[in-house]
Motif scaffolding. Structure first.
Motif, mmCIF file in Angstrom:
data_model
loop_
_atom_site.group_PDB
_atom_site.id
_atom_site.type_symbol
_atom_site.label_atom_id
_atom_site.label_comp_id
_atom_site.label_asym_id
_atom_site.label_seq_id
_atom_site.Cartn_x
_atom_site.Cartn_y
_atom_site.Cartn_z
ATOM 1 N N UNK A 110 -10.030 -34.012 40.464
ATOM 2 C CA UNK A 110 -10.367 -32.591 40.430
ATOM 3 C C UNK A 110 -11.768 -32.434 39.853
ATOM 4 N N UNK A 111 -12.552 -31.627 40.514
ATOM 5 C CA UNK A 111 -13.926 -31.441 40.048
ATOM 6 C C UNK A 111 -14.076 -30.072 39.410
ATOM 7 N N UNK A 112 -14.894 -30.018 38.353
ATOM 8 C CA UNK A 112 -15.100 -28.743 37.662
ATOM 9 C C UNK A 112 -15.972 -27.805 38.473
ATOM 10 N N UNK A 116 -13.539 -29.562 44.486
ATOM 11 C CA UNK A 116 -12.464 -30.491 44.860
ATOM 12 C C UNK A 116 -11.214 -30.035 44.127
ATOM 13 N N UNK A 144 -11.183 -42.480 32.061
ATOM 14 C CA UNK A 144 -11.170 -41.801 30.758
ATOM 15 C C UNK A 144 -12.344 -40.826 30.688
ATOM 16 N N UNK A 145 -12.387 -39.935 31.662
ATOM 17 C CA UNK A 145 -13.435 -38.927 31.720
ATOM 18 C C UNK A 145 -12.769 -37.554 31.712
ATOM 19 N N UNK A 146 -13.559 -36.518 31.498
ATOM 20 C CA UNK A 146 -12.990 -35.171 31.492
ATOM 21 C C UNK A 146 -12.341 -34.872 32.840
ATOM 22 N N UNK A 149 -9.097 -37.169 33.370
ATOM 23 C CA UNK A 149 -7.943 -36.775 32.565
ATOM 24 C C UNK A 149 -7.453 -35.368 32.915
ATOM 25 N N UNK A 150 -8.369 -34.502 33.374
ATOM 26 C CA UNK A 150 -7.935 -33.190 33.870
ATOM 27 C C UNK A 150 -7.004 -33.391 35.062
ATOM 28 N N UNK A 153 -3.591 -34.723 33.852
ATOM 29 C CA UNK A 153 -2.727 -33.665 33.317
ATOM 30 C C UNK A 153 -2.157 -32.799 34.436
ATOM 31 N N UNK A 168 0.312 -43.481 31.091
ATOM 32 C CA UNK A 168 -1.117 -43.515 31.412
ATOM 33 C C UNK A 168 -1.731 -44.756 30.802
ATOM 34 N N UNK A 169 -2.833 -45.193 31.373
ATOM 35 C CA UNK A 169 -3.528 -46.356 30.824
ATOM 36 C C UNK A 169 -4.025 -46.035 29.415
ATOM 37 N N UNK A 170 -4.030 -47.058 28.555
ATOM 38 C CA UNK A 170 -4.544 -46.870 27.201
ATOM 39 C C UNK A 170 -6.074 -46.768 27.240
ATOM 40 N N UNK A 171 -6.631 -46.056 26.290
ATOM 41 C CA UNK A 171 -8.086 -45.978 26.148
ATOM 42 C C UNK A 171 -8.453 -46.625 24.817
#
Lengths: 202, 248
Positions: A110-112, A116, A144-146, A149-150, A153, A168-171
């Motif tokens: 999903x793009x801000x 998308x 592991x980006x905004x 992760x958006x 969720x 989810x994968x660990x960071x």
């Protein structure tokens, strides 16, 4: 300097990732010089890919068969589904050899800003797979980006009704990483995701 | 030309294989874009909402120029595991990117966005009303603030401002609203009353506030997808639940 056919080859090669005009020129020259060893097999491989490779209708991977080799492999665990952004991420996980379940390629995140949205991703087919294919766990292997992760969720929200286990994968700290060289964000997520330390004797 | 300023990362768009065009909201130079070479290996720095020390260089002031940035605070990392707050952060950064004009200083927008992000990171329960108020501040800073001239009259007559004209942006009192029927947009009290306790505000009021600010923001800038998704969260949220007990 070169004829139009060679110039066209150079210009096409220069559009590939990792190539610039100079490296494209070198590659073109190497292809021409090693016609039987490089150029002919490359032409054959490109023709094969152009004619036979397609997107898997189940997971979104690319393969010559549909469903792809990963979806038809009976040795893989069908109860675990790993959601990745692109085929490149699927290949990265396969390279590691750490995951033996099935995959689902979203086709983006999903793009801000760029518009998308959920309808542009392969979300509906993911929900259908989670509901009907005996899936027990969905692993969200997104960046592991905004934006990553958006998207994670949003998927978790949609999967809530299917009652599958969502992980989810660990960071955190990468293997070989020294704390002194890590950025603050990675250190922070690593600290937040800390877990009990298991002794080898236990 | 060269300057150094504190900034908040708004967006980073890949440019070629290794670089990115990064857009920052700076304290003294407004929203400013620049090329960052090698940004592909600095993904953790260029996440929306992160605080950086930015150094811009360009031969001429009109040029895109290049940024070199040092991370000051990795605020985005704090919010990756919280879907609702992350959606708010993404919406705020995307809204600033879309609405704030480039290279015009907006210190108030910078300060309030910084304060909003700090609130999100610190787990402040009133983050949703704070976001709606930030959009009010954004509208006012851009010169499109609501017209609250009827506020004094409302106080004198023991009335309250309850609606806004979608055309003029003028707030009207609850007793005057019948003249315009259903065309008016509801004005939740917390948007104009600073003393309002943010913790007890219902999701329906947040949704109404976002519809109101969204209506006026959309007249001047395209509402980004992240902002639309944030509003949708509150639209679908369970009615009458205070936002501090149930964030959508």
């Amino acid at each position: 300097m070169a004829g139009p056919a060679i110039e066209r080859l150079i210009q096409t090669l220069a559009r590939l990732p990792g190539f610039g005009p100079r490296s494209a020129r070198r590659a073109a020259l190497a292809l021409i010089k090693k016609r039987s060893a490089l150029l002919t097999p490359l032409v054959q491989a490109l023709t094969d890919v152009a004619e036979r490779v397609r997107f898997c209708s189940v997971c979104g991977n690319v393969d010559t068969d549909d469903p792809c080799v990963l979806c038809t492999d009976s040795r893989r665990d069908s109860s675990v589904l790993c959601v990745v952004r692109e085929v490149a991420d699927l290949w990265a996980l396969e390279r590691s050899g750490a995951f033996r379940g099935r995959y689902h390629v979203l086709g983006g995140v999903l793009s801000a800003l760029d518009g998308v949205g959920p309808d542009d991703l392969r979300l509906e087919s993911l929900i259908v797979r989670a509901e009907t294919s005996g899936v027990r766990e969905v692993v969200l292997a997104l960046g592991a980006t905004v934006e990553g992760q958006t998207t994670a969720h949003a998927i978790a929200e949609r999967l809530k009704e299917t009652r599958v286990h969502i992980s989810a994968l660990a960071h955190g700290v990468p293997v070989g990483g020294e704390l002194d060289y890590l950025d603050d964000g990675t250190l922070l997520t690593a600290l937040r995701a800390r877990r009990p330390f298991a002794n080898s004797g236990e | 030309m060269e300057w150094t300023d504190e900034a908040i990362v708004l967006t980073a768009r890949p440019h070629g294989e290794r670089s990115a065009i990064v857009s920052l909201l700076t304290h003294a130079h407004g929203r400013h874009a620049g090329l960052v070479r090698g940004a592909a290996r600095m993904g953790a720095v260029f996440q929306p909402g992160n605080r950086v020390q930015a150094r811009w260089r360009g031969r001429l002031i009109e040029q895109l120029g290049t940024f070199s940035c040092e991370l000051l605070r990795a605020d985005a990392a704090f919010l990756l595991r919280d879907g609702a707050r992350l959606a708010c952060l993404a919406a705020a950064c995307a809204m600033a990117e879309t609405a704030v004009p480039e290279r015009a200083p907006h210190p108030v927008v910078f300060a309030t966005l910084e304060s909003l992000i700090r609130g999100l990171v610190e787990g402040w329960p009133g983050w949703a009303p704070a976001y709606a108020r930030w959009e009010m501040t954004l509208l006012a800073a851009l010169g499109y603030g609501l017209d609250l001239t009827e506020r004094e009259t409302a106080l004198r007559t023991n009335d309250r401002l309850a609606y806004v004209s979608p055309r003029t942006g003028r707030a009207v009192t609850a007793s005057d609203a019948w003249r315009w029927g259903e065309r008016l947009l509801p004005l939740p009290s917390f948007l104009i009353d600073d003393a309002y306790a943010p913790a007890g505000i219902a999701a329906t009021d947040i949704a109404a506030a976002l519809r109101l600010t969204g209506h006026f923001l959309e007249r001047h800038a395209l509402l980004p997808a992240a902002r639309v998704r944030l509003a949708a969260r509150f639209d679908t949220a369970e009615k009458e639940k205070p936002c501090h007990t149930r964030t959508p």
